[in-house]
Design a protein around this motif. Structure first.
Motif, PDB file in Angstrom:
ATOM      1  N   THR A  66       4.567   0.885  -0.466  1.00 21.24           N
ATOM      2  CA  THR A  66       4.656   0.654   0.974  1.00 21.24           C
ATOM      3  C   THR A  66       5.130   1.913   1.688  1.00 21.24           C
ATOM      4  OG1 THR A  66       5.161  -1.676   0.539  1.00 21.24           O
ATOM      5  CG2 THR A  66       5.662  -0.844   2.742  1.00 21.24           C
ATOM      6  N   GLY A  67       6.079   2.606   1.092  1.00 20.65           N
ATOM      7  CA  GLY A  67       6.544   3.860   1.664  1.00 20.65           C
ATOM      8  C   GLY A  67       5.444   4.895   1.722  1.00 20.65           C
ATOM      9  N   ALA A  68       4.657   4.979   0.667  1.00 18.05           N
ATOM     10  CA  ALA A  68       3.554   5.943   0.640  1.00 18.05           C
ATOM     11  C   ALA A  68       2.478   5.591   1.653  1.00 18.05           C
ATOM     12  CB  ALA A  68       2.959   6.020  -0.762  1.00 18.05           C
ATOM     13  N   TRP A  69       2.267   4.298   1.922  1.00 17.63           N
ATOM     14  CA  TRP A  69       1.369   3.883   3.012  1.00 17.63           C
ATOM     15  C   TRP A  69       1.854   4.482   4.332  1.00 17.63           C
ATOM     16  CZ3 TRP A  69       1.210  -2.167   2.276  1.00 17.63           C
ATOM     17  CH2 TRP A  69       0.127  -2.519   1.458  1.00 17.63           C
ATOM     18  N   GLU A  70       3.151   4.272   4.601  1.00 17.84           N
ATOM     19  CA  GLU A  70       3.712   4.762   5.859  1.00 17.84           C
ATOM     20  C   GLU A  70       3.632   6.283   5.930  1.00 17.84           C
ATOM     21  OE1 GLU A  70       7.948   4.679   8.295  1.00 17.84           O
ATOM     22  OE2 GLU A  70       7.299   2.896   7.182  1.00 17.84           O
ATOM     23  N   ASP A  81      -3.207   6.402  18.414  1.00 19.44           N
ATOM     24  CA  ASP A  81      -4.434   6.731  17.680  1.00 19.44           C
ATOM     25  C   ASP A  81      -5.073   5.459  17.128  1.00 19.44           C
ATOM     26  OD1 ASP A  81      -4.272   9.413  18.146  1.00 19.44           O
ATOM     27  OD2 ASP A  81      -3.627   9.972  16.132  1.00 19.44           O
ATOM     28  N   ARG A  82      -6.407   5.470  17.082  1.00 25.28           N
ATOM     29  CA  ARG A  82      -7.146   4.331  16.548  1.00 25.28           C
ATOM     30  C   ARG A  82      -7.483   4.581  15.082  1.00 25.28           C
ATOM     31  NH1 ARG A  82      -9.574   0.173  18.901  1.00 25.28           N
ATOM     32  NH2 ARG A  82      -9.273   1.095  20.972  1.00 25.28           N
ATOM     33  N   VAL A  83      -7.240   3.572  14.238  1.00 28.30           N
ATOM     34  CA  VAL A  83      -7.594   3.661  12.824  1.00 28.30           C
ATOM     35  C   VAL A  83      -8.509   2.497  12.472  1.00 28.30           C
ATOM     36  CG1 VAL A  83      -5.528   4.934  12.121  1.00 28.30           C
ATOM     37  CG2 VAL A  83      -5.477   2.438  12.119  1.00 28.30           C
ATOM     38  N   LEU A  84      -9.509   2.775  11.677  1.00 28.45           N
ATOM     39  CA  LEU A  84     -10.464   1.762  11.237  1.00 28.45           C
ATOM     40  C   LEU A  84     -10.127   1.352   9.817  1.00 28.45           C
ATOM     41  CD1 LEU A  84     -13.123   0.196  11.876  1.00 28.45           C
ATOM     42  CD2 LEU A  84     -14.351   2.115  10.814  1.00 28.45           C
ATOM     43  N   MET A  85      -9.982   0.051   9.604  1.00 29.12           N
ATOM     44  CA  MET A  85      -9.619  -0.479   8.287  1.00 29.12           C
ATOM     45  C   MET A  85     -10.599  -1.588   7.915  1.00 29.12           C
ATOM     46  SD  MET A  85      -5.483  -0.565   8.858  1.00 29.12           S
ATOM     47  CE  MET A  85      -4.550   0.623   7.904  1.00 29.12           C
ATOM     48  N   PHE A  91      -3.528  -6.815   0.683  1.00 34.14           N
ATOM     49  CA  PHE A  91      -2.873  -5.515   0.795  1.00 34.14           C
ATOM     50  C   PHE A  91      -3.505  -4.658   1.889  1.00 34.14           C
ATOM     51  CE2 PHE A  91      -1.509  -7.141  -3.273  1.00 34.14           C
ATOM     52  CZ  PHE A  91      -0.139  -6.940  -3.162  1.00 34.14           C
ATOM     53  N   ALA A  92      -4.778  -4.804   2.106  1.00 34.62           N
ATOM     54  CA  ALA A  92      -5.387  -4.164   3.273  1.00 34.62           C
ATOM     55  C   ALA A  92      -4.762  -4.697   4.557  1.00 34.62           C
ATOM     56  CB  ALA A  92      -6.893  -4.399   3.279  1.00 34.62           C
ATOM     57  N   THR A  93      -4.469  -5.993   4.578  1.00 29.71           N
ATOM     58  CA  THR A  93      -3.847  -6.618   5.741  1.00 29.71           C
ATOM     59  C   THR A  93      -2.441  -6.081   5.967  1.00 29.71           C
ATOM     60  OG1 THR A  93      -5.147  -8.624   5.339  1.00 29.71           O
ATOM     61  CG2 THR A  93      -3.244  -8.830   6.799  1.00 29.71           C
ATOM     62  N   LYS A  96      -2.553  -2.636   7.475  1.00 24.99           N
ATOM     63  CA  LYS A  96      -2.866  -2.752   8.908  1.00 24.99           C
ATOM     64  C   LYS A  96      -1.612  -3.094   9.710  1.00 24.99           C
ATOM     65  CE  LYS A  96      -5.848  -5.361  12.130  1.00 24.99           C
ATOM     66  NZ  LYS A  96      -4.903  -6.284  12.785  1.00 24.99           N
ATOM     67  N   LYS A  97      -0.784  -3.995   9.198  1.00 30.73           N
ATOM     68  CA  LYS A  97       0.436  -4.386   9.906  1.00 30.73           C
ATOM     69  C   LYS A  97       1.384  -3.198  10.048  1.00 30.73           C
ATOM     70  CE  LYS A  97       0.360  -9.318   8.757  1.00 30.73           C
ATOM     71  NZ  LYS A  97       1.031 -10.412   7.993  1.00 30.73           N
ATOM     72  N   ILE A  98       1.470  -2.370   9.009  1.00 27.29           N
ATOM     73  CA  ILE A  98       2.307  -1.176   9.105  1.00 27.29           C
ATOM     74  C   ILE A  98       1.781  -0.255  10.200  1.00 27.29           C
ATOM     75  CG2 ILE A  98       2.929   0.966   7.900  1.00 27.29           C
ATOM     76  CD1 ILE A  98       3.217  -0.643   5.368  1.00 27.29           C
ATOM     77  N   ALA A  99       0.454  -0.057  10.223  1.00 27.06           N
ATOM     78  CA  ALA A  99      -0.142   0.801  11.249  1.00 27.06           C
ATOM     79  C   ALA A  99       0.202   0.287  12.647  1.00 27.06           C
ATOM     80  CB  ALA A  99      -1.655   0.860  11.061  1.00 27.06           C
ATOM     81  N   GLU A 100       0.131  -1.009  12.847  1.00 26.04           N
ATOM     82  CA  GLU A 100       0.431  -1.585  14.162  1.00 26.04           C
ATOM     83  C   GLU A 100       1.899  -1.398  14.535  1.00 26.04           C
ATOM     84  OE1 GLU A 100      -2.989  -5.090  14.194  1.00 26.04           O
ATOM     85  OE2 GLU A 100      -1.018  -5.508  13.333  1.00 26.04           O
TER      86      GLU A 100
END
Length: 395
Positions: A66-70, A81-85, A91-93, A96-100
């Motif tokens: 999770t840290g590495a995602w962030e 910024d817009r990110v496409l997922m 785990f993809a979900t 996405k929640k971290i990005a938001e």
């Protein structure tokens, strides 16, 4: 009451830790700023490049995946910024929640959780983005919640076909060191991974493999970062050190894991996982149950997610199987909670261990009264035998 024999940890990670790695981790902790540590740190940093298959930097964090995602997001992007997922599963979900939460505009291409990301849909969305508002495409390589694999090389081709400049970020937390992965060749800008899956370590360290393009983006990215900042890492890393206290003993284990993977040969590791995935799916289908991943060619060698028959609880089955046969199976997550159980077949794992695992599942199905056709273990054994003969003929 004590249960005799080994506990079978057959969740799709953390995977069981081999004795060699446990012994390496048990070595006495040393001064992480002393002269002896440089050898440990440099060996880990350089060795990881051979696993990610990159000539670029790999950064090691004392953190979960999770840290590495962030870290991947905050080092390259700016607020708004817009990110496409792509919605491949649980785990993809979560990514996405971290990005938001980080004030990014995360856009999901909806999926049915039964296959990997669709390159054609990604290409179409990027082609429609004439103003290049999308700054990154984020895809999960091996979706641990569903047992599906996204075709990362094909996604890269789709991005190139759309002539889109977005960064390409990939989570291979459960794919690295189990499935074929090529950071440089596949044109990935940031690869995210962790220690507790194919690398056969306990949880506790995670990674970002970083391209030159991602490092350039880092210079203008405006999301706040401190602990995760690549710039703070790269200076000390050049000589094998870290800007703050690293997970010293896990690095001992990491170096041992890298040695073990190369002793077996990465191609052999990938082939072994593919073989076990094929055999496990043969067992599931013989039982008359349904594999969650329905996209042929995208089924995972790391785990097999199994749909329970209507009216039967996956969680009750897992609890019964743990109680009676001392085997832990993975649970279903979010959308497939209590509908799916997951068989992990990753890490330091051989044919006999797979057969024993599938025997535990088959005995568990009978004990729990789950409708099935006996003989799934035999079907898996036939697949293993046939694949062995095929490999021998090819040599």
């Amino acid at each position: 009451m004590r249960q005799a024999g080994l506990h079978f940890l057959q969740i799709p990670g953390p995977s069981a830790v081999p004795g060699r790695i446990l012994r390496a981790i048990s070595a006495q902790t040393i001064d992480h700023r002393g002269p002896d540590f440089a050898t440990v740190g440099k060996r880990a940093l350089d060795g990881l490049k051979t696993i990610f298959r990159t000539d670029e930097h790999v950064i090691i964090y004392p953190a979960s995946g999770t840290g590495a995602w962030e870290a991947a997001l905050v080092n390259t992007l700016s607020p708004g910024d817009r990110v496409l997922m792509f919605e491949t599963g649980h785990f993809a979900t979560l990514w996405k929640k971290i990005a938001e939460k980080l004030q990014l505009k995360a856009e999901f291409i909806e999926g049915d959780w039964r296959g990997g990301a669709d390159p054609d849909q990604i290409e179409a969305r990027l082609a429609a983005d004439k103003g290049h508002e999308i700054k990154a495409v984020c895809v999960v390589h091996n979706e641990t919640s569903t047992g599906s694999v996204s075709p990362i090389a094909a996604v890269r081709k789709a991005m190139d076909a759309a002539n889109h400049p977005a960064l390409f970020m990939v989570d291979t937390i459960s794919g690295l060191a189990s499935l074929d992965y090529r950071h440089d060749e596949w044109g990935v800008d940031v690869t995210v991974s962790g220690s507790q899956k194919g690398l056969m370590l306990p949880p506790g360290i995670s990674f970002n493999a970083v391209s030159k393009k991602a490092l350039a983006a880092h210079k203008t990215a405006k999301l706040q970062r401190s602990y995760w900042d690549w710039a703070d890492m790269l200076g000390p890393n050049a000589t094998g050190y870290f800007p703050y206290t690293p997970s010293t003993n896990l690095l001992y284990g990491l170096n041992e894991a890298i040695d073990m993977l190369h002793e077996e040969g990465l191609e052999n590791v990938f082939a072994r996982h593919a073989r076990h995935g094929t055999a496990a799916r043969a067992a599931v289908r013989h039982w008359g149950l349904e594999v969650l991943c329905t996209q042929q060619g995208q089924e995972s060698g790391v785990l097999t997610a199994v749909l329970m028959p209507e009216g039967h609880s996956a969680d009750q089955f897992r609890a019964s199987t743990l109680k009676h046969f001392n085997i832990s199976l993975g649970n279903g997550l979010s959308k497939v909670a209590d509908r799916v159980f997951r068989i992990g077949h990753l890490g330091d794992f051989n044919d006999l261990m797979l057969v024993a695992t599938l025997a535990g599942v088959e005995m568990g199905l009978k004990k729990a009264g789950v409708p099935h056709s006996p003989g799934g273990v035999g079907a898996a054994m036939e697949v293993l035998h046939d694949l062995e003969l095929k490999d021998m003929a090819a040599e």
